[in-house]
Enzyme design. Structure first.
Site, short mmCIF file in Angstrom:
data_model
loop_
_atom_site.label_atom_id
_atom_site.label_comp_id
_atom_site.label_asym_id
_atom_site.label_seq_id
_atom_site.Cartn_x
_atom_site.Cartn_y
_atom_site.Cartn_z
N SER A 62 -25.68 -12.50 -12.73
CA SER A 62 -26.18 -12.70 -11.36
C SER A 62 -25.53 -11.71 -10.39
O SER A 62 -26.21 -11.19 -9.49
CB SER A 62 -25.94 -14.15 -10.90
OG SER A 62 -24.55 -14.41 -10.77
N LYS A 63 -24.24 -11.41 -10.56
CA LYS A 63 -23.58 -10.46 -9.65
C LYS A 63 -24.03 -9.03 -9.93
O LYS A 63 -24.13 -8.22 -9.01
CB LYS A 63 -22.05 -10.59 -9.78
CG LYS A 63 -21.49 -11.88 -9.22
CD LYS A 63 -21.66 -11.96 -7.71
CE LYS A 63 -20.91 -13.14 -7.10
NZ LYS A 63 -21.09 -13.27 -5.64
N SER B 64 -18.69 -8.80 -7.30
CA SER B 64 -17.49 -9.16 -8.06
C SER B 64 -16.98 -7.92 -8.81
O SER B 64 -17.78 -7.12 -9.30
CB SER B 64 -17.85 -10.25 -9.07
OG SER B 64 -16.84 -10.34 -10.06
N TYR C 191 -22.61 -15.80 -14.58
CA TYR C 191 -22.03 -15.34 -13.31
C TYR C 191 -22.15 -13.82 -13.22
O TYR C 191 -22.60 -13.27 -12.21
CB TYR C 191 -20.56 -15.78 -13.24
CG TYR C 191 -19.85 -15.40 -11.95
CD1 TYR C 191 -19.99 -16.18 -10.80
CD2 TYR C 191 -19.04 -14.27 -11.87
CE1 TYR C 191 -19.34 -15.84 -9.62
CE2 TYR C 191 -18.39 -13.93 -10.70
CZ TYR C 191 -18.54 -14.72 -9.57
OH TYR C 191 -17.89 -14.37 -8.39
N1 LIG Z 1 -12.44 -15.87 -5.28
C1 LIG Z 1 -12.63 -14.89 -6.15
O1 LIG Z 1 -11.79 -14.64 -7.03
C2 LIG Z 1 -13.87 -14.06 -6.08
C3 LIG Z 1 -13.90 -12.86 -6.81
C4 LIG Z 1 -15.06 -12.07 -6.76
C5 LIG Z 1 -16.13 -12.47 -6.00
N2 LIG Z 1 -16.07 -13.65 -5.30
C6 LIG Z 1 -17.26 -14.02 -4.50
O2 LIG Z 1 -16.87 -14.22 -3.16
C7 LIG Z 1 -17.83 -15.09 -2.53
C8 LIG Z 1 -17.07 -16.14 -1.74
O3 LIG Z 1 -16.39 -17.00 -2.66
P1 LIG Z 1 -14.92 -17.55 -2.38
O4 LIG Z 1 -14.05 -16.99 -3.42
O5 LIG Z 1 -14.57 -17.42 -0.96
O6 LIG Z 1 -15.13 -19.08 -2.81
P2 LIG Z 1 -15.14 -20.44 -1.98
O7 LIG Z 1 -13.87 -20.58 -1.22
O8 LIG Z 1 -15.48 -21.49 -2.97
O9 LIG Z 1 -16.34 -20.23 -0.96
C9 LIG Z 1 -17.68 -20.25 -1.39
C10 LIG Z 1 -18.58 -20.43 -0.19
O10 LIG Z 1 -19.95 -20.39 -0.59
C11 LIG Z 1 -20.61 -21.53 -0.04
N3 LIG Z 1 -21.70 -21.96 -0.90
C12 LIG Z 1 -21.72 -22.05 -2.26
N4 LIG Z 1 -22.91 -22.51 -2.67
C13 LIG Z 1 -23.66 -22.72 -1.56
C14 LIG Z 1 -24.98 -23.20 -1.34
N5 LIG Z 1 -25.78 -23.57 -2.35
N6 LIG Z 1 -25.44 -23.30 -0.06
C15 LIG Z 1 -24.64 -22.94 0.98
N7 LIG Z 1 -23.38 -22.47 0.83
C16 LIG Z 1 -22.90 -22.37 -0.43
C17 LIG Z 1 -19.52 -22.60 0.06
O11 LIG Z 1 -19.92 -23.57 0.98
P3 LIG Z 1 -19.29 -25.08 0.99
O12 LIG Z 1 -17.86 -24.97 0.51
O13 LIG Z 1 -19.40 -25.47 2.42
O14 LIG Z 1 -20.12 -25.87 0.06
C18 LIG Z 1 -18.35 -21.76 0.53
O15 LIG Z 1 -18.42 -21.54 1.92
C19 LIG Z 1 -18.70 -15.65 -3.66
O16 LIG Z 1 -19.94 -14.97 -3.66
C20 LIG Z 1 -17.90 -15.32 -4.92
O17 LIG Z 1 -18.74 -15.18 -6.04
C21 LIG Z 1 -14.97 -14.44 -5.31
#
Ligand SMILES: NC(=O)c1ccc[n+]([C@@H]2O[C@H](COP(=O)([O-])OP(=O)(O)OC[C@H]3O[C@@H](n4cnc5c(N)ncnc54)[C@H](OP(=O)(O)O)[C@@H]3O)[C@@H](O)[C@H]2O)c1
Length: 254
Positions: A159-160, A143, A156
């Protein structure tokens, strides 16, 4: 310069949604063989069908809660059973939970540390014999908030940051084995991350408006742009890029 992921076996956790889903579709454009991991069956199948249409390769879908015992083993075993090798591991699964020291249950900390650190750590451990054979690589998703101190983001962020340290250390351990390990640190990206906080649509828009105000570019990133950087880190064009922490956030003001 062209990417070459044809027939590479790529595991993407979080492949059912957001950044992971866009990354899967982009790898499919280069005819990769995908193992997609998530919990939401319809979203996972939807992404898999999309990838199959693009590449002609049928992805392996693994429906598991990664923080449950036995899930990480299942991901690696099933991938090897089907594809016989692993070239790339993308540790993208994650979630946002807000919390503070005084007001949050320790479960919030435990869950975020599990999904952002323990799961990538354990998958790395289990995948490494296969990655050593293939001279493959790992891309972790961190992140861009690593250096920020924002109320509610303590668990959060911790952990990151732990994942970032793990990335550098693992890169150092695996460099002599020919395995690269990098981390991509995205800024605020339009995915289901905020929707999954279980707040109503009005509050989601309010959250985005407030977050946009902090961004240099005054806009939220689209997951496709983050996916492009993930492919760049995963490709073989820069064999010495390992232990790197790559930020993409439109100049967030600290
Ligand atoms: N969006 C942002 O602004 C942002 C910024 C910085 C970093 N990130 C990081 O990017 C990564 C992807 O997040 P995203 O933004 O794409 O969010 P998202 O659309 O909510 O996707 C999160 C994904 O993680 C999966 N997941 C979460 N907990 C899980 C578990 N216990 N077991 C298996 N799968 C799990 C979800 O699966 P299901 O939906 O199938 O449950 C989903 O596929 C994350 O690590 C997040 O911290 C995001």
């Amino acid at each position: 310069m062209e990417f070459n992921f044809e027939n590479k076996v790529i595991i993407i956790t979080g492949g059912s949604s957001g950044i992971g889903a866009e990354t899967a579709k982009m790898f499919a454009q280069y005819k990769a063989k995908l193992c997609l991991v998530g919990r939401n069956e319809s979203r996972l199948q939807n992404v898999a069908q999309h990838c199959e249409l693009i590449s002609g390769n049928v992805p392996l879908c693994i429906l598991v809660d990664l923080i449950q015992a036995g899930s990480c083993e299942k991901v690696i075993t099933k991938t090897i059973e089907k594809f016989k090798r692993i070239d790339i591991l993308v540790n993208c699964a994650g979630k946002l939970k807000l919390g503070t020291l005084h007001e949050s249950d320790i479960d919030v900390f435990d869950e975020l540390m599990a999904i952002h650190l323990r799961v990538p750590y354990y998958l790395t451990q289990l995948a490494s014999p296969h990655l050593i054979k293939s001279k493959g690589n790992i891309v972790n998703i961190g992140s861009s908030y690593l250096e920020r101190y924002k109320p509610g983001f303590l668990p959060y962020n911790v952990s990151k940051n732990a994942l970032e340290k793990f990335t550098r250390h693992a890169a150092m351990e695996m460099v002599t084995e020919g395995v690269r390990v990098n981390i991509i640190n995205p800024g605020m990206t339009r995915t289901n991350l905020i929707h999954n906080l279980n707040i109503d649509e009005g509050d989601v828009n309010y959250a985005y408006d407030n977050l946009i105000a902090e961004l240099g570019l005054k806009k939220i990133l689209e997951p496709k742009e983050v996916a492009k950087l993930i492919l760049l880190a995963a490709c073989d064009m820069m064999p010495n890029m390992t232990g790197s922490s790559l930020k993409i956030d439109g100049a967030v003001i600290v």
